[in-house]
Design an enzyme around this catalytic site. Structure first.
Site, PDB file in Angstrom:
ATOM      1  N   GLU A  68      22.110  26.319 -25.015  1.00 45.62           N
ATOM      2  CA  GLU A  68      23.259  26.122 -23.866  1.00 45.62           C
ATOM      3  C   GLU A  68      23.005  24.992 -23.168  1.00 45.62           C
ATOM      4  O   GLU A  68      22.042  24.726 -22.723  1.00 45.62           O
ATOM      5  CB  GLU A  68      23.167  27.404 -23.096  1.00 45.62           C
ATOM      6  CG  GLU A  68      23.014  28.692 -23.754  1.00 45.62           C
ATOM      7  CD  GLU A  68      24.344  29.607 -23.352  1.00 45.62           C
ATOM      8  OE1 GLU A  68      25.073  29.114 -22.523  1.00 45.62           O
ATOM      9  OE2 GLU A  68      24.145  30.761 -23.872  1.00 45.62           O
ATOM     10  N   CYS A 100      23.252  20.216 -17.198  1.00 45.76           N
ATOM     11  CA  CYS A 100      22.072  21.124 -17.036  1.00 45.76           C
ATOM     12  C   CYS A 100      21.429  21.360 -18.675  1.00 45.76           C
ATOM     13  O   CYS A 100      22.346  21.890 -19.342  1.00 45.76           O
ATOM     14  CB  CYS A 100      22.324  22.558 -16.414  1.00 45.76           C
ATOM     15  SG  CYS A 100      21.029  23.678 -16.695  1.00 45.76           S
ATOM     16  N   CYS A 120      13.250  32.084 -23.732  1.00 44.22           N
ATOM     17  CA  CYS A 120      12.265  31.833 -22.786  1.00 44.22           C
ATOM     18  C   CYS A 120      11.186  32.958 -22.742  1.00 44.22           C
ATOM     19  O   CYS A 120      11.589  34.106 -22.887  1.00 44.22           O
ATOM     20  CB  CYS A 120      12.827  31.778 -21.360  1.00 44.22           C
ATOM     21  SG  CYS A 120      11.477  31.412 -20.176  1.00 44.22           S
ATOM     22  N   CYS A 179      10.889  36.890 -16.304  1.00 43.24           N
ATOM     23  CA  CYS A 179      11.309  36.767 -14.820  1.00 43.24           C
ATOM     24  C   CYS A 179      12.535  38.206 -14.843  1.00 43.24           C
ATOM     25  O   CYS A 179      13.521  38.065 -15.451  1.00 43.24           O
ATOM     26  CB  CYS A 179      12.240  35.592 -14.511  1.00 43.24           C
ATOM     27  SG  CYS A 179      10.853  34.208 -14.418  1.00 43.24           S
ATOM     28  N   CYS A 226      16.489  37.188 -14.481  1.00 38.47           N
ATOM     29  CA  CYS A 226      17.369  36.211 -15.451  1.00 38.47           C
ATOM     30  C   CYS A 226      17.490  36.889 -16.698  1.00 38.47           C
ATOM     31  O   CYS A 226      16.687  37.366 -17.539  1.00 38.47           O
ATOM     32  CB  CYS A 226      16.074  35.097 -15.511  1.00 38.47           C
ATOM     33  SG  CYS A 226      16.534  33.761 -16.852  1.00 38.47           S
ATOM     34  N   LEU A 263      10.265  29.484  -6.446  1.00 35.98           N
ATOM     35  CA  LEU A 263       9.523  30.273  -5.803  1.00 35.98           C
ATOM     36  C   LEU A 263       9.885  31.883  -5.784  1.00 35.98           C
ATOM     37  O   LEU A 263       9.293  32.837  -5.927  1.00 35.98           O
ATOM     38  CB  LEU A 263       9.553  29.728  -4.080  1.00 35.98           C
ATOM     39  CG  LEU A 263       8.771  30.344  -3.357  1.00 35.98           C
ATOM     40  CD1 LEU A 263       7.236  30.081  -3.544  1.00 35.98           C
ATOM     41  CD2 LEU A 263       8.966  29.842  -1.758  1.00 35.98           C
ATOM     42  N   ASN A 264      11.215  32.104  -5.232  1.00 45.53           N
ATOM     43  CA  ASN A 264      11.878  33.504  -5.486  1.00 45.53           C
ATOM     44  C   ASN A 264      11.211  34.632  -4.902  1.00 45.53           C
ATOM     45  O   ASN A 264      11.721  35.538  -5.217  1.00 45.53           O
ATOM     46  CB  ASN A 264      11.841  33.847  -7.055  1.00 45.53           C
ATOM     47  CG  ASN A 264      12.721  32.916  -7.551  1.00 45.53           C
ATOM     48  OD1 ASN A 264      13.792  32.133  -6.834  1.00 45.53           O
ATOM     49  ND2 ASN A 264      12.623  32.633  -9.046  1.00 45.53           N
ATOM     50  N   ASN A 273      22.923  35.429  -9.202  1.00 43.00           N
ATOM     51  CA  ASN A 273      24.166  35.499 -10.177  1.00 43.00           C
ATOM     52  C   ASN A 273      23.981  36.840 -11.049  1.00 43.00           C
ATOM     53  O   ASN A 273      22.854  36.802 -11.842  1.00 43.00           O
ATOM     54  CB  ASN A 273      24.315  34.348 -11.120  1.00 43.00           C
ATOM     55  CG  ASN A 273      24.461  33.081 -10.135  1.00 43.00           C
ATOM     56  OD1 ASN A 273      25.427  33.155  -9.385  1.00 43.00           O
ATOM     57  ND2 ASN A 273      23.745  31.865 -10.660  1.00 43.00           N
ATOM     58  N   CYS A 295      23.270  29.749 -12.950  1.00 38.04           N
ATOM     59  CA  CYS A 295      21.773  29.800 -13.170  1.00 38.04           C
ATOM     60  C   CYS A 295      21.465  31.080 -13.584  1.00 38.04           C
ATOM     61  O   CYS A 295      21.873  32.092 -12.968  1.00 38.04           O
ATOM     62  CB  CYS A 295      21.319  29.624 -11.681  1.00 38.04           C
ATOM     63  SG  CYS A 295      21.356  28.023 -11.165  1.00 38.04           S
TER      64      CYS A 295
HETATM   65  N1  SAH Z   1      12.482  28.261 -16.526  1.00 39.81           N
HETATM   66  C1  SAH Z   1      12.610  27.200 -15.232  1.00 39.81           C
HETATM   67  C2  SAH Z   1      14.133  26.581 -15.411  1.00 39.81           C
HETATM   68  C3  SAH Z   1      15.530  27.575 -15.778  1.00 39.81           C
HETATM   69  S1  SAH Z   1      15.609  28.641 -14.536  1.00 39.81           S
HETATM   70  C4  SAH Z   1      12.629  27.983 -13.995  1.00 39.81           C
HETATM   71  O1  SAH Z   1      12.506  29.241 -14.018  1.00 39.81           O
HETATM   72  O2  SAH Z   1      12.377  27.137 -12.989  1.00 39.81           O
HETATM   73  C5  SAH Z   1      16.740  27.814 -13.330  1.00 39.81           C
HETATM   74  C6  SAH Z   1      16.793  28.664 -12.204  1.00 39.81           C
HETATM   75  O3  SAH Z   1      17.378  29.742 -12.005  1.00 39.81           O
HETATM   76  C7  SAH Z   1      15.407  29.221 -11.682  1.00 39.81           C
HETATM   77  O4  SAH Z   1      15.096  28.620 -10.195  1.00 39.81           O
HETATM   78  C8  SAH Z   1      15.665  30.292 -11.423  1.00 39.81           C
HETATM   79  O5  SAH Z   1      14.771  31.240 -10.548  1.00 39.81           O
HETATM   80  C9  SAH Z   1      17.132  30.503 -11.470  1.00 39.81           C
HETATM   81  N2  SAH Z   1      17.716  31.981 -11.735  1.00 39.81           N
HETATM   82  C10 SAH Z   1      17.285  32.599 -12.688  1.00 39.81           C
HETATM   83  N3  SAH Z   1      17.829  33.524 -12.930  1.00 39.81           N
HETATM   84  C11 SAH Z   1      18.924  33.688 -12.045  1.00 39.81           C
HETATM   85  C12 SAH Z   1      19.852  34.520 -11.523  1.00 39.81           C
HETATM   86  N4  SAH Z   1      20.335  35.782 -12.179  1.00 39.81           N
HETATM   87  N5  SAH Z   1      20.761  34.133 -10.564  1.00 39.81           N
HETATM   88  C13 SAH Z   1      20.445  32.981  -9.901  1.00 39.81           C
HETATM   89  N6  SAH Z   1      19.579  32.092 -10.155  1.00 39.81           N
HETATM   90  C14 SAH Z   1      18.790  32.348 -11.294  1.00 39.81           C
HETATM   91 FE1  SF4 Z   2      12.341  31.717 -18.042  1.00 40.65          FE
HETATM   92 FE2  SF4 Z   2      14.677  32.539 -16.776  1.00 40.65          FE
HETATM   93 FE3  SF4 Z   2      12.098  32.804 -15.609  1.00 40.65          FE
HETATM   94 FE4  SF4 Z   2      13.171  30.536 -15.935  1.00 40.65          FE
HETATM   95  S1  SF4 Z   2      13.777  32.231 -14.589  1.00 40.65           S
HETATM   96  S2  SF4 Z   2      11.154  30.947 -16.264  1.00 40.65           S
HETATM   97  S3  SF4 Z   2      14.642  30.747 -17.585  1.00 40.65           S
HETATM   98  S4  SF4 Z   2      12.986  33.538 -17.685  1.00 40.65           S
END
Ligand code: SAH
Ligand code: SF4
Length: 347
Positions: free
Chosen positions: A88, A101, A108, A112, A115, A215-216, A290, A332
């Protein structure tokens, strides 16, 4: 005659590929055609000898599907020529700039919990050519010229870029080379879930994107739950490696923070984030979750997001990232090869 693909090779790589029988200047010429002129096919390069045009293929990515959002965002499902897998790529136009992007892996391996890409698991790493190819496709399809227009690249699509750092850096060198694609270095950002041993390696690269860290969470325990990779790479160690990171004069460490309703979005979380980042030259990007199917979290209310932002902003520059392309699953954390039929059932 077998056709070999060239995308991803630098001048030295092209010289080697062409072999000793071909004059050295051809490699530079080919490099300019591929990246600077961004030709769709070698046939367009009439300055090159016919045999050369017939012997090689660029290896561009084909559009498998294209989704256009009501907000102007476009999401592409691009097919990789070597094995037919898809990745994508998203392009987000704004008044004064475009943001592209790109993905760094198919799927991946980092798990997380919020995600959608995580649900795919890892299929494979992308090559440097497949990363550059995503950008070249978007520039051609949207008539973008990074030399004259404000275009950003964020490596925030599918995948964990620091688990594919060699190819990410090879791609960056071509993207940022003035004889290559021509992006100013500052316009590139790479985002990581915190692969600690790779961060100094990124910092040591001469040409490199700005570093963003996902960070999250505001505590070790919370982060372990949301991002299980924290069990391997602890939050405190991540912040230590950030402290030692060689920032360039103009650079800030970017921290992304996905807000999950009633999980990590309280005022106390916001205050803890401020404390965690106190000694860093940092900026914070907030993203309200999201949502997606199979994701067990909710999106906080705008009031909650606002309150969180206000607390952080007192100490650290803190922005709210607005979701783009929500209706086409381009935002995202939503990249998961969502097809048209899936979209219909979701709506
Ligand atoms: N793998 C890398 C880059 C891709 S994710 C990473 O995790 O940083 C890009 C961003 O989207 C990251 O900051 C991640 O925390 C965020 N993200 C993942 N799932 C999401 C969701 N459901 N809603 C909003 N942001 C999300
Ligand atoms: Fe992988 Fe999604 Fe975590 Fe980024 S946020 S490291 S894409 S699982």
């Amino acid at each position: 005659m077998t056709q070999q693909t060239l995308l991803g090779l630098d001048v030295a790589g092209l010289r080697e590929r062409l072999g000793p029988g071909v004059p050295a200047y051809r490699a530079r010429q080919l490099y300019g055609e591929m990246y600077r002129r961004n030709v769709a096919a070698l046939d367009e390069s009439t300055a090159l000898p016919k045999e050369l045009r017939q012997q090689y293929q660029l290896g561009h990515l084909d559009v498998e599907q294209r989704f256009d959002s009501v907000d102007g965002t476009t999401r592409y499902l691009l097919k990789l020529p070597s094995d037919g897998r898809t990745v994508e790529t998203v392009v987000m136009p704004a008044d004064d700039r475009h943001t592209i992007c790109v993905s760094s892996q198919v799927g991946c391996p980092v798990n997380c919990q919020f995600c959608l890409t995580a649900l795919m698991g890892l299929e494979r790493n992308l090559t440097a050519g497949e990363i550059v190819g995503q950008v070249l496709h978007v520039c051609r399809a949207h008539s973008l010229d990074p030399r004259t227009q404000h275009c950003n690249i964020v490596m925030m699509g599918m995948g964990e870029p620091l688990l594919n750092l060699d190819n990410v850096l090879k791609a960056t060198a071509i993207l940022c080379d003035d004889n290559g694609v021509g992006f100013p270095q500052r316009r590139l950002t790479v985002s990581t879930s915190g692969i600690i041993p790779k961060i100094p390696e990124l910092g040591a690269a001469e040409v490199r994107p700005t570093l963003a860290i996902s960070l999250n969470a505001s505590t070790e325990e919370q982060r372990r739950e949301l991002m299980p990779i924290t069990r391997k790479y602890h939050l405190a160690d991540l912040l230590e490696v950030c402290k030692a990171y060689p920032l360039r004069r103009w650079e800030y460490l970017m921290f992304e923070y996905v807000l999950l309703k009633d999980v990590n979005d309280t005022d106390a979380d916001a205050r803890r984030v401020v404390r965690l980042l106190a000694n860093l030259k940092a900026k914070v990007n907030l993203i309200a979750l999201n949502p997606g199917p199979g994701i067990p979290y909710g999106t906080p209310t705008p009031e909650r997001v606002d309150s969180f932002q206000k607390i952080v902003m007192k100490s650290i520059p803190c922005y709210l990232r607005r979701p783009r392309g929500l209706d086409i699953y381009a935002a995202c954390g939503q990249l998961k090869k969502m097809q048209t039929q899936d979209l219909v059932t979701l709506q």
